[in-house]
Scaffold this motif. Structure first.
Motif, PDB file in Angstrom:
ATOM      1  N   PRO A   1      10.877  -5.341  -0.534  1.00 18.59           N
ATOM      2  CA  PRO A   1      10.662  -6.079   0.720  1.00 18.59           C
ATOM      3  C   PRO A   1       9.236  -6.633   0.830  1.00 18.59           C
ATOM      4  N   ALA A   2       8.263  -5.903   0.330  1.00 18.98           N
ATOM      5  CA  ALA A   2       6.878  -6.384   0.375  1.00 18.98           C
ATOM      6  C   ALA A   2       6.756  -7.713  -0.359  1.00 18.98           C
ATOM      7  N   ASN A   3       7.365  -7.802  -1.535  1.00 18.25           N
ATOM      8  CA  ASN A   3       7.298  -9.042  -2.306  1.00 18.25           C
ATOM      9  C   ASN A   3       8.106 -10.158  -1.652  1.00 18.25           C
ATOM     10  N   ARG A   4       9.246  -9.830  -1.085  1.00 19.70           N
ATOM     11  CA  ARG A   4      10.051 -10.846  -0.390  1.00 19.70           C
ATOM     12  C   ARG A   4       9.291 -11.417   0.799  1.00 19.70           C
ATOM     13  N   ILE A   5       8.754 -10.515   1.612  1.00 19.37           N
ATOM     14  CA  ILE A   5       8.008 -10.947   2.808  1.00 19.37           C
ATOM     15  C   ILE A   5       6.725 -11.659   2.396  1.00 19.37           C
ATOM     16  N   GLY A   6       6.014 -11.074   1.444  1.00 19.49           N
ATOM     17  CA  GLY A   6       4.746 -11.634   1.007  1.00 19.49           C
ATOM     18  C   GLY A   6       4.862 -12.996   0.368  1.00 19.49           C
ATOM     19  N   HIS A   7       5.988 -13.253  -0.299  1.00 15.67           N
ATOM     20  CA  HIS A   7       6.149 -14.537  -0.987  1.00 15.67           C
ATOM     21  C   HIS A   7       6.270 -15.701  -0.012  1.00 15.67           C
ATOM     22  N   SER A   8       6.490 -15.411   1.263  1.00 11.83           N
ATOM     23  CA  SER A   8       6.525 -16.486   2.251  1.00 11.83           C
ATOM     24  C   SER A   8       5.127 -17.021   2.561  1.00 11.83           C
ATOM     25  N   VAL A   9       4.100 -16.243   2.210  1.00 10.75           N
ATOM     26  CA  VAL A   9       2.718 -16.667   2.502  1.00 10.75           C
ATOM     27  C   VAL A   9       1.789 -16.591   1.299  1.00 10.75           C
ATOM     28  N   PHE A  10       2.187 -15.891   0.249  1.00  7.91           N
ATOM     29  CA  PHE A  10       1.364 -15.750  -0.955  1.00  7.91           C
ATOM     30  C   PHE A  10       2.137 -16.282  -2.157  1.00  7.91           C
TER      31      PHE A  10
ATOM     32  N   THR B   1       0.838  -1.208   0.000  1.00 12.60           N
ATOM     33  CA  THR B   1       0.000   0.000   0.000  1.00 12.60           C
ATOM     34  C   THR B   1       0.869   1.251   0.000  1.00 12.60           C
ATOM     35  N   LEU B   2       1.856   1.289   0.893  1.00 16.61           N
ATOM     36  CA  LEU B   2       2.753   2.455   0.933  1.00 16.61           C
ATOM     37  C   LEU B   2       3.515   2.617  -0.376  1.00 16.61           C
ATOM     38  N   SER B   3       3.999   1.509  -0.937  1.00 14.97           N
ATOM     39  CA  SER B   3       4.742   1.603  -2.193  1.00 14.97           C
ATOM     40  C   SER B   3       3.853   2.137  -3.311  1.00 14.97           C
ATOM     41  N   ASN B   4       2.587   1.768  -3.287  1.00 14.26           N
ATOM     42  CA  ASN B   4       1.670   2.246  -4.313  1.00 14.26           C
ATOM     43  C   ASN B   4       1.370   3.727  -4.201  1.00 14.26           C
ATOM     44  N   VAL B   5       1.401   4.255  -2.992  1.00 11.66           N
ATOM     45  CA  VAL B   5       1.231   5.703  -2.837  1.00 11.66           C
ATOM     46  C   VAL B   5       2.395   6.409  -3.540  1.00 11.66           C
ATOM     47  N   PHE B   6       3.623   5.948  -3.288  1.00  9.91           N
ATOM     48  CA  PHE B   6       4.781   6.542  -3.960  1.00  9.91           C
ATOM     49  C   PHE B   6       4.699   6.346  -5.469  1.00  9.91           C
ATOM     50  N   MET B   7       4.337   5.145  -5.902  1.00 12.01           N
ATOM     51  CA  MET B   7       4.254   4.862  -7.332  1.00 12.01           C
ATOM     52  C   MET B   7       3.244   5.779  -8.019  1.00 12.01           C
ATOM     53  N   THR B   8       2.102   5.950  -7.397  1.00 15.25           N
ATOM     54  CA  THR B   8       1.053   6.776  -7.997  1.00 15.25           C
ATOM     55  C   THR B   8       1.521   8.223  -8.123  1.00 15.25           C
TER      56      THR B   8
ATOM     57  N   SER C   1      10.248  12.098 -10.813  1.00 17.78           N
ATOM     58  CA  SER C   1       9.517  10.827 -10.759  1.00 17.78           C
ATOM     59  C   SER C   1      10.454   9.665 -10.443  1.00 17.78           C
ATOM     60  N   TRP C   2      11.637   9.653 -11.014  1.00 21.80           N
ATOM     61  CA  TRP C   2      12.613   8.605 -10.698  1.00 21.80           C
ATOM     62  C   TRP C   2      12.979   8.646  -9.216  1.00 21.80           C
ATOM     63  N   GLY C   3      13.149   9.849  -8.702  1.00 20.07           N
ATOM     64  CA  GLY C   3      13.479   9.992  -7.277  1.00 20.07           C
ATOM     65  C   GLY C   3      12.378   9.441  -6.385  1.00 20.07           C
ATOM     66  N   ILE C   4      11.136   9.731  -6.744  1.00 19.48           N
ATOM     67  CA  ILE C   4      10.005   9.205  -5.978  1.00 19.48           C
ATOM     68  C   ILE C   4       9.932   7.690  -6.123  1.00 19.48           C
ATOM     69  N   ALA C   5      10.167   7.194  -7.334  1.00 24.15           N
ATOM     70  CA  ALA C   5      10.094   5.753  -7.600  1.00 24.15           C
ATOM     71  C   ALA C   5      11.143   4.977  -6.804  1.00 24.15           C
ATOM     72  N   PHE C   6      12.255   5.609  -6.493  1.00 22.65           N
ATOM     73  CA  PHE C   6      13.268   4.939  -5.669  1.00 22.65           C
ATOM     74  C   PHE C   6      12.655   4.479  -4.350  1.00 22.65           C
ATOM     75  N   PHE C   7      11.880   5.362  -3.712  1.00 18.11           N
ATOM     76  CA  PHE C   7      11.259   5.016  -2.434  1.00 18.11           C
ATOM     77  C   PHE C   7      10.181   3.955  -2.621  1.00 18.11           C
ATOM     78  N   GLU C   8       9.518   3.994  -3.758  1.00 21.77           N
ATOM     79  CA  GLU C   8       8.533   2.949  -4.072  1.00 21.77           C
ATOM     80  C   GLU C   8       9.216   1.588  -4.115  1.00 21.77           C
ATOM     81  N   TYR C   9      10.353   1.506  -4.770  1.00 25.54           N
ATOM     82  CA  TYR C   9      11.089   0.241  -4.854  1.00 25.54           C
ATOM     83  C   TYR C   9      11.611  -0.201  -3.492  1.00 25.54           C
ATOM     84  N   CYS C  10      11.998   0.756  -2.655  1.00 24.36           N
ATOM     85  CA  CYS C  10      12.486   0.415  -1.309  1.00 24.36           C
ATOM     86  C   CYS C  10      11.394  -0.240  -0.466  1.00 24.36           C
ATOM     87  N   LEU C  11      10.148  -0.032  -0.814  1.00 28.35           N
ATOM     88  CA  LEU C  11       9.025  -0.660  -0.117  1.00 28.35           C
ATOM     89  C   LEU C  11       8.512  -1.881  -0.871  1.00 28.35           C
ATOM     90  N   GLN C  12       8.490  -1.806  -2.185  1.00 27.55           N
ATOM     91  CA  GLN C  12       7.935  -2.879  -3.024  1.00 27.55           C
ATOM     92  C   GLN C  12       8.756  -4.165  -2.937  1.00 27.55           C
TER      93      GLN C  12
END
Length: 112
Positions: A53-62, A12-19, A40-51
């Protein structure tokens, strides 16, 4: 905190940055394109910093299909709020119906 909640929160947080990275510049049409691309690239950096880890953590259960589906539903929700509140654009019945149909499709991804 559970990995499900952590992953969804980070997505959710990464999507706020992405949007903001993808659509925030639309309020500043007079700004040079090169400038908004760099910002936009600068903002996207923070999106990736959240995205990532979200996928790494999420892949343990999804599964990856479930993660992508969660991502898309969150993206549509964040985008709808952003479009109305930040850009001042109305959501029409056809937008809501289309988003609803995508959400219905997401339901089936989680069926075993």
């Amino acid at each position: 905190m559970s990995p499900q909640i952590t992953a969804i929160g980070l997505l959710t947080l990464s999507n706020v940055f992405m949007t903001f990275a993808w659509y925030g510049h639309l309020k500043f049409k007079a700004a040079p394109l090169a400038t908004v691309v760099l910002i936009s690239w600068g903002i996207a950096f923070f999106e990736y910093c959240l995205q990532v880890p979200a996928n790494r953590i999420g892949h343990s259960v999804f599964s990856t299909a479930e993660l992508k589906t969660i991502q898309e539903v969150i993206t549509l929700t964040v985008f709808a709020v952003f479009s109305v509140t930040y850009l001042g654009e109305a959501l029409r019945w056809n937008h809501l119906l289309g988003f609803g149909l995508i959400a219905c499709g997401a339901f089936f991804v989680f069926q075993k």
